[in-house]
Design an enzyme around this catalytic site. Sequence first.
Site, PDB file in Angstrom:
ATOM      1  N   TYR A 135       0.946  -1.691  -0.259  1.00  0.00           N
ATOM      2  CA  TYR A 135       0.165  -0.378   0.211  1.00  0.00           C
ATOM      3  C   TYR A 135       0.238   1.679  -0.184  1.00  0.00           C
ATOM      4  O   TYR A 135      -0.072   2.502  -0.167  1.00  0.00           O
ATOM      5  CB  TYR A 135      -0.957   0.471   1.166  1.00  0.00           C
ATOM      6  N   LYS A 187       2.148 -14.869   4.886  1.00  0.00           N
ATOM      7  CA  LYS A 187       2.655 -16.093   3.418  1.00  0.00           C
ATOM      8  C   LYS A 187       4.364 -16.003   3.487  1.00  0.00           C
ATOM      9  O   LYS A 187       4.932 -15.995   2.289  1.00  0.00           O
ATOM     10  CB  LYS A 187       2.198 -15.475   1.596  1.00  0.00           C
ATOM     11  N   ASP A 220      -3.500 -18.717   1.875  1.00  0.00           N
ATOM     12  CA  ASP A 220      -3.900 -18.997   0.741  1.00  0.00           C
ATOM     13  C   ASP A 220      -5.186 -20.258   1.997  1.00  0.00           C
ATOM     14  O   ASP A 220      -6.243 -20.560   2.369  1.00  0.00           O
ATOM     15  CB  ASP A 220      -3.451 -19.862   0.089  1.00  0.00           C
ATOM     16  N   ASP A 244      -6.728  -7.093   3.348  1.00  0.00           N
ATOM     17  CA  ASP A 244      -7.442  -6.294   3.103  1.00  0.00           C
ATOM     18  C   ASP A 244      -8.630  -7.439   2.488  1.00  0.00           C
ATOM     19  O   ASP A 244      -9.447  -7.358   2.294  1.00  0.00           O
ATOM     20  CB  ASP A 244      -6.751  -5.382   2.038  1.00  0.00           C
ATOM     21  N   ASP A 248     -12.031  -9.004   3.282  1.00  0.00           N
ATOM     22  CA  ASP A 248     -13.657  -9.126   3.093  1.00  0.00           C
ATOM     23  C   ASP A 248     -13.888 -10.578   2.891  1.00  0.00           C
ATOM     24  O   ASP A 248     -15.484 -10.570   3.086  1.00  0.00           O
ATOM     25  CB  ASP A 248     -13.113  -8.817   1.440  1.00  0.00           C
TER      26      ASP A 248
HETATM   27  C1  IPM Z   1     -10.527  -1.144   2.895  1.00  0.00           C
HETATM   28  C2  IPM Z   1     -10.577  -0.681   1.230  1.00  0.00           C
HETATM   29  C3  IPM Z   1      -9.711   0.178   1.037  1.00  0.00           C
HETATM   30  C4  IPM Z   1      -8.289  -0.997   0.944  1.00  0.00           C
HETATM   31  C5  IPM Z   1      -9.819   0.934  -0.354  1.00  0.00           C
HETATM   32  C6  IPM Z   1     -10.839   1.289  -0.380  1.00  0.00           C
HETATM   33  C7  IPM Z   1      -8.125   1.505  -0.711  1.00  0.00           C
HETATM   34  O1  IPM Z   1     -11.116  -1.900   0.136  1.00  0.00           O
HETATM   35  O2  IPM Z   1     -10.906  -0.096   3.410  1.00  0.00           O
HETATM   36  O3  IPM Z   1     -10.129  -2.287   2.943  1.00  0.00           O
HETATM   37  O4  IPM Z   1      -8.224  -1.552   0.630  1.00  0.00           O
HETATM   38  O5  IPM Z   1      -8.255  -0.439   2.277  1.00  0.00           O
HETATM   39 MN    MN Z   2     -11.059  -3.681   1.314  1.00  0.00          MN
END
Ligand code: IPM
Ligand code: MN
Length: 353
Positions: A135, A187, A220, A244, A248
């Site tokens: 990042y 990893k 993974d 990140d 999700d």
């Molecule tokens: C999150 C989002 C951000 C990230 C993006 C929007 C830059 O996906 O907060 O997880 O990758 O951190």
């Molecule tokens: Mn994200």
Amino acid sequence: MFDIAVLPGDGVGPEVLNEGLKVLKAASEKAGFQYKLKHYDFGGERYLKTKETLPPGALDELKQFDAIYLGAIGHPGVKPGILEKEILLAIRFGLDQYINLRPVKLYPNVWTPLKDKGPEHIDFVVVRENTEDLYVGIGGFFKKGTKDEIAMQEMIATRKGVERCIRYAFEFTKKRAKRNHLYMCDKANVLTYAHDLWTRVFAEVGKEYPGIKQDHAYVDAITMWFVKNPEWFDVIVVSNMFGDIITDLGAMIQGGLGIAASGNINPEGVSMFEPIHGSAPKYAGKNVINPLAAISAVAMMLEYLGEVKGAALIENAIIKALSEKHIKNLSAGGELSTSQIGDMITKFVKESK
Ligand code: IPM
Ligand code: MN
């Protein structure tokens, strides 16, 4: 008195924050704390009008607040990467919010895609490093646009950055006092430099925490375990990019992005709280998106401000709404509108004892 900066941002951001602020007001009246808000219009609309993402001095100004409450950043009219980098990441990095705290908790009666798993199986927290890794944006092109093009993007891990994150995770695990179990997700079998550093620091800092069970899992593999055995996890510490991705997946098993909140934490400075979901432009302005993630971010914010009573009022109101099946569907376009859900949680906070 808490000074709170409000950054509604783009898309559905303003709508969901509006509901979060209703709930904040009710919680403050009930719990007896005071706060002051200041709104900022950073985001896609402002950028399209002024070509400005964060104006000069904005970061210094934000540093004066007790907390920041953020909606969502991302606009269909702006090339991906600009607003994310120059607003969201600029704040995370500029305010040195080096932890991204992402609880994964399945509330009662919330639908999870995992068959045979319930709230007793899904309750862990991901401690994502938030200021380093891929990042940082170190890299570049060579011979861009030619057949010989080279594109490079560097994965950065610093001793200081890794250590403060791992230390935070150990302290967090101890304070959470749930199962006293910390996993590191990495990893290291391929990233033999960056994640070798992570592995060494984890082992070293871990020696100071003999009361905490320590494990590691490859990134993974952890995606498999999240689906198959989420009950194995209490706290997970992970580098930025993998964090990140796995959060999700974490959000999905807890019922979706409609319920997942997060805190960008600078333990020594100003922290920022936001729903994990993005700006969802196709739902913007329609009063159909579920605001629970943004409301839950308010609870996280209050907890971090030390206003535990207010935080608990909101958390309990969310649990009541879900466990009593007042809210059956967490996806956008469920039977309740954005404002109906916000009003319901506000009412439950007001009525709580
Ligand atoms: C999150 C989002 C951000 C990230 C993006 C929007 C830059 O996906 O907060 O997880 O990758 O951190
Ligand atoms: Mn994200």
